[in-house]
Scaffold this motif. Structure first.
Motif, PDB file in Angstrom:
ATOM      1  N   GLU A   1     -61.864 -16.832 -54.984  1.00 32.48           N
ATOM      2  CA  GLU A   1     -60.887 -15.845 -55.447  1.00 32.48           C
ATOM      3  C   GLU A   1     -60.591 -16.014 -56.930  1.00 32.48           C
ATOM      4  N   LEU A   2     -60.481 -17.274 -57.364  1.00 35.14           N
ATOM      5  CA  LEU A   2     -60.170 -17.524 -58.770  1.00 35.14           C
ATOM      6  C   LEU A   2     -61.333 -17.125 -59.672  1.00 35.14           C
ATOM      7  N   ALA A   3     -62.556 -17.449 -59.265  1.00 35.51           N
ATOM      8  CA  ALA A   3     -63.725 -17.057 -60.056  1.00 35.51           C
ATOM      9  C   ALA A   3     -63.847 -15.539 -60.114  1.00 35.51           C
ATOM     10  N   ALA A   4     -63.611 -14.871 -58.982  1.00 29.78           N
ATOM     11  CA  ALA A   4     -63.674 -13.407 -58.953  1.00 29.78           C
ATOM     12  C   ALA A   4     -62.595 -12.797 -59.836  1.00 29.78           C
ATOM     13  N   HIS A   5     -61.399 -13.381 -59.803  1.00 30.47           N
ATOM     14  CA  HIS A   5     -60.303 -12.923 -60.656  1.00 30.47           C
ATOM     15  C   HIS A   5     -60.690 -13.048 -62.129  1.00 30.47           C
ATOM     16  N   ALA A   6     -61.336 -14.166 -62.496  1.00 31.40           N
ATOM     17  CA  ALA A   6     -61.745 -14.387 -63.887  1.00 31.40           C
ATOM     18  C   ALA A   6     -62.718 -13.311 -64.350  1.00 31.40           C
ATOM     19  N   VAL A   7     -63.665 -12.972 -63.498  1.00 30.34           N
ATOM     20  CA  VAL A   7     -64.669 -11.968 -63.855  1.00 30.34           C
ATOM     21  C   VAL A   7     -64.029 -10.592 -64.021  1.00 30.34           C
ATOM     22  N   ALA A   8     -63.232 -10.179 -63.028  1.00 34.91           N
ATOM     23  CA  ALA A   8     -62.603  -8.855 -63.090  1.00 34.91           C
ATOM     24  C   ALA A   8     -61.633  -8.758 -64.258  1.00 34.91           C
ATOM     25  N   LEU A   9     -60.887  -9.831 -64.490  1.00 35.71           N
ATOM     26  CA  LEU A   9     -59.928  -9.820 -65.590  1.00 35.71           C
ATOM     27  C   LEU A   9     -60.635  -9.761 -66.933  1.00 35.71           C
ATOM     28  N   GLN A  10     -61.789 -10.414 -67.032  1.00 37.09           N
ATOM     29  CA  GLN A  10     -62.533 -10.371 -68.290  1.00 37.09           C
ATOM     30  C   GLN A  10     -63.025  -8.965 -68.585  1.00 37.09           C
ATOM     31  N   MET A  11     -63.477  -8.250 -67.562  1.00 32.87           N
ATOM     32  CA  MET A  11     -63.918  -6.867 -67.761  1.00 32.87           C
ATOM     33  C   MET A  11     -62.740  -5.987 -68.156  1.00 32.87           C
ATOM     34  N   ALA A  12     -61.610  -6.150 -67.482  1.00 29.10           N
ATOM     35  CA  ALA A  12     -60.432  -5.343 -67.796  1.00 29.10           C
ATOM     36  C   ALA A  12     -59.920  -5.647 -69.203  1.00 29.10           C
ATOM     37  N   SER A  13     -59.921  -6.924 -69.578  1.00 28.36           N
ATOM     38  CA  SER A  13     -59.431  -7.282 -70.907  1.00 28.36           C
ATOM     39  C   SER A  13     -60.373  -6.813 -72.000  1.00 28.36           C
ATOM     40  N   THR A  14     -61.666  -6.714 -71.689  1.00 32.45           N
ATOM     41  CA  THR A  14     -62.613  -6.171 -72.659  1.00 32.45           C
ATOM     42  C   THR A  14     -62.291  -4.702 -72.948  1.00 32.45           C
ATOM     43  N   ALA A  15     -62.054  -3.933 -71.897  1.00 36.08           N
ATOM     44  CA  ALA A  15     -61.663  -2.531 -72.086  1.00 36.08           C
ATOM     45  C   ALA A  15     -60.334  -2.427 -72.819  1.00 36.08           C
ATOM     46  N   PHE A  16     -59.428  -3.365 -72.545  1.00 31.67           N
ATOM     47  CA  PHE A  16     -58.100  -3.372 -73.164  1.00 31.67           C
ATOM     48  C   PHE A  16     -58.164  -3.536 -74.677  1.00 31.67           C
ATOM     49  N   MET A  17     -59.242  -4.133 -75.182  1.00 34.17           N
ATOM     50  CA  MET A  17     -59.355  -4.357 -76.616  1.00 34.17           C
ATOM     51  C   MET A  17     -59.356  -3.047 -77.410  1.00 34.17           C
ATOM     52  N   VAL A  18     -59.827  -1.966 -76.798  1.00 32.81           N
ATOM     53  CA  VAL A  18     -59.880  -0.686 -77.518  1.00 32.81           C
ATOM     54  C   VAL A  18     -58.472  -0.135 -77.767  1.00 32.81           C
ATOM     55  N   PRO A  19     -57.645   0.077 -76.745  1.00 35.29           N
ATOM     56  CA  PRO A  19     -56.281   0.529 -77.055  1.00 35.29           C
ATOM     57  C   PRO A  19     -55.481  -0.496 -77.848  1.00 35.29           C
ATOM     58  N   LEU A  20     -55.802  -1.784 -77.727  1.00 35.33           N
ATOM     59  CA  LEU A  20     -55.135  -2.778 -78.557  1.00 35.33           C
ATOM     60  C   LEU A  20     -55.466  -2.556 -80.023  1.00 35.33           C
TER      61      LEU A  20
ATOM     62  N   VAL B   1     -45.451 -10.533 -52.654  1.00 38.48           N
ATOM     63  CA  VAL B   1     -45.214  -9.984 -51.312  1.00 38.48           C
ATOM     64  C   VAL B   1     -46.507  -9.445 -50.716  1.00 38.48           C
ATOM     65  N   LEU B   2     -47.240  -8.649 -51.500  1.00 37.50           N
ATOM     66  CA  LEU B   2     -48.489  -8.078 -50.988  1.00 37.50           C
ATOM     67  C   LEU B   2     -49.544  -9.158 -50.759  1.00 37.50           C
ATOM     68  N   GLY B   3     -49.613 -10.121 -51.682  1.00 35.43           N
ATOM     69  CA  GLY B   3     -50.669 -11.124 -51.595  1.00 35.43           C
ATOM     70  C   GLY B   3     -50.456 -12.160 -50.521  1.00 35.43           C
ATOM     71  N   PHE B   4     -49.193 -12.622 -50.337  1.00 39.06           N
ATOM     72  CA  PHE B   4     -48.950 -13.754 -49.448  1.00 39.06           C
ATOM     73  C   PHE B   4     -48.112 -13.394 -48.220  1.00 39.06           C
ATOM     74  N   VAL B   5     -47.094 -12.558 -48.389  1.00 40.43           N
ATOM     75  CA  VAL B   5     -46.273 -12.181 -47.242  1.00 40.43           C
ATOM     76  C   VAL B   5     -47.034 -11.233 -46.323  1.00 40.43           C
ATOM     77  N   LEU B   6     -47.636 -10.196 -46.911  1.00 40.06           N
ATOM     78  CA  LEU B   6     -48.428  -9.239 -46.125  1.00 40.06           C
ATOM     79  C   LEU B   6     -49.882  -9.686 -45.967  1.00 40.06           C
ATOM     80  N   ASN B   7     -50.231 -10.796 -46.619  1.00 41.45           N
ATOM     81  CA  ASN B   7     -51.558 -11.396 -46.496  1.00 41.45           C
ATOM     82  C   ASN B   7     -52.690 -10.480 -46.979  1.00 41.45           C
ATOM     83  N   TRP B   8     -52.418  -9.676 -48.018  1.00 40.71           N
ATOM     84  CA  TRP B   8     -53.483  -8.888 -48.638  1.00 40.71           C
ATOM     85  C   TRP B   8     -54.284  -9.730 -49.632  1.00 40.71           C
ATOM     86  N   ARG B   9     -53.845 -10.962 -49.833  1.00 43.22           N
ATOM     87  CA  ARG B   9     -54.533 -11.942 -50.672  1.00 43.22           C
ATOM     88  C   ARG B   9     -54.761 -11.404 -52.095  1.00 43.22           C
TER      89      ARG B   9
END
Length: 479
Positions: free
Chosen positions: A287-306, A427-435
């Protein structure tokens, strides 16, 4: 804040009535923004390169590197936010044709950068007890600590870069910022590849090599920008290092008065994503490795409006300094249209080809990466949904900074990210277990709330009194 500190006024005879049409404003804003956009993308590529190289070492190293940056980046960007106050102050001083103020703001910007880096350094070096308290994996903590200990000194040149970049951008020298940043990408790729894997006779340093490379490239970029500012005829007149030891307490205080809320705003957003990384770490390495990859793609796109936002701070700040209400209006809304327009396109791309994009970071032929690849594609699809909100909030925040409006946006950001986004993520990730899916939906909710309130604040700037120092009749503001 006094008008002298926060709002440099136009000199006698300066035009304060805008004669710029929408088309001209769009061309001028784009001309200023595009080198900053590419420079931001190149800046992000520095870390992207490290993510790719750490991924080649394996998921264990990628996860540890992600934890290290989740701890280091909030403090670094907090400092960047504080020193970022130099940009609107210099832009306003340029609009007011106040040469003396520009010189003093830049000098005090260096003072502030040194002070902030010195205060942050001992904090970031205490990564081990913090992560141990948060229940992270001991092996990951040890690897993350090795990264931070090797690269924490980068705080000094990284914050110094912000001071020089603010000066250059305020005078439309954004292409030089771009060229130097691209040089940094090349240097980082060569040094990181050499030190991480131990090529060309150098020892194999793995994560420590990535950190050392990042520090070295920041130092190279700072020295290049400083040398350009000291030697170019357009900037030599400011004598930014002459009598460097002389204080100017009014401008020093102004940097912190405007910059501290900016830093806390940045910290609120980045801190939210860092906490999300910690939550992902509790779910597992995949999950952490997947988060790193997705976040890197999102942050790359974010550089344009930044990058667009950085240009908006300058354009709005210059118009504010010369008392140009119409210029403020056109500069802000032009930037918002540019930033959200691009993010609409990235939204479509993220939703259309997530598997292809995440395959850039993790080997799709390795069975060990199957779970991480699937999770990363899911997270990236959610990231595509909040691209519009992410673009709108960063441009609106930067436009407001051009007006020296930073305190209220700070509180709005803290409420949106921490009172809305984080509780929903938990709440969504741990209480409702959507991870992990629930955590990313919480991030989206926080960004959406902040985008709505900041855009509304810029739209209501006159009713809220943000332009009270700008004359209604277009006359030169009184000192």
């Amino acid at each position: 804040m006094s008008n002298i500190e926060a709002t440099p006024v136009a000199s006698a005879g300066a035009s304060s009535v805008s004669t710029t049409g929408w088309g001209t404003e769009a061309r001028q804003s784009f001309g200023l923004a595009w080198p900053l956009i590419v420079a931001q993308l190149a800046q992000n590529l520095l870390f992207t390169t490290d993510v790719v190289l750490m991924g080649w070492l394996g998921p264990k190293y990628l996860a540890a590197g992600t934890l290290a940056n989740a701890f280091l980046m909030p403090f670094l960007l907090f400092g960047v936010g504080i020193i970022g106050a130099v940009a609107p102050l210099v832009a306003q001083a340029r609009g007011a044709r106040n040469i003396k103020a520009i010189r003093r703001i830049v000098r005090q910007g260096f003072w502030a950068a040194i002070l902030v880096a010195t205060l942050l350094l001992p904090i970031v070096l205490n990564i081990r007890p913090v992560f141990a308290l948060l229940g992270q994996d001991p092996e990951a903590i040890a690897l993350a600590e090795s990264y931070v200990f090797a690269g924490a000194w980068m705080l000094y040149p990284a914050l110094g870069i912000i001071v020089i970049r603010s000066l250059l951008a305020a005078f439309d020298e954004t292409r030089m910022i771009l060229l130097i940043t691209v040089l940094g990408v090349i240097v980082n790729a060569l040094v990181a590849y050499t030190l991480i894997f131990g090529h060309f006779g150098f020892p194999r340093l793995e994560l420590r090599g990535a950190a050392i490379a990042t520090g070295c490239v920041n130092l190279v970029m700072f020295l290049c920008m400083l040398g350009y500012a000291l030697r170019h005829r357009r900037f030599k007149r400011f004598h930014i290092l002459t009598r460097f030891w002389r204080p100017d307490w009014s401008h020093f205080r102004a940097i912190f008065r405007i910059g501290m809320p900016i830093g806390l705003t940045v910290l609120a957003e980045v801190g939210l994503f860092s906490v999300a990384a910690l939550l992902m770490g509790r779910l597992g390495t995949n999950e952490l490795a997947a988060h790193a990859v997705a976040l890197q793609m999102a942050s790359t796109a974010f550089m344009v409006p930044l990058g667009v936002g950085l240009a908006a701070t300058v354009r709005v700040g210059i118009a504010f300094g010369r008392g140009d209400r119409d210029g403020i209006h056109k500069a802000g809304w032009t930037a918002l249209a540019m930033g959200t327009g691009f993010m609409a396109m990235t939204c479509i791309i993220f939703l259309a080809i997530p598997q292809t994009l995440v395959g850039i970071f993790l080997d799709r032929t390795d069975p060990a990466n199957t779970v991480a690849l699937g999770l990363a594609a899911t997270y990236l699809g959610i990231a595509g949904i909040f691209q519009l909100a992410d673009g709108a909030q960063v441009v609106a925040a930067h436009a407001l900074r051009g007006l020296s409006d930073t305190k209220v946006p700070m509180f709005l950001a803290i409420i949106g990210y921490w009172a809305v986004g984080l509780p929903i993520a938990y709440v969504l990730g741990f209480v409702l277990n959507w991870r992990g899916t629930g955590i990313w939906l919480g991030l989206a909710a926080g960004l959406a709330i902040v985008a709505i309130v900041l855009v509304a604040r810029f739209a209501m700037r006159e009713r809220l009194g943000l332009l009270r120092t700008v004359p209604l009749d277009g006359s030169t503001p009184a000192h």
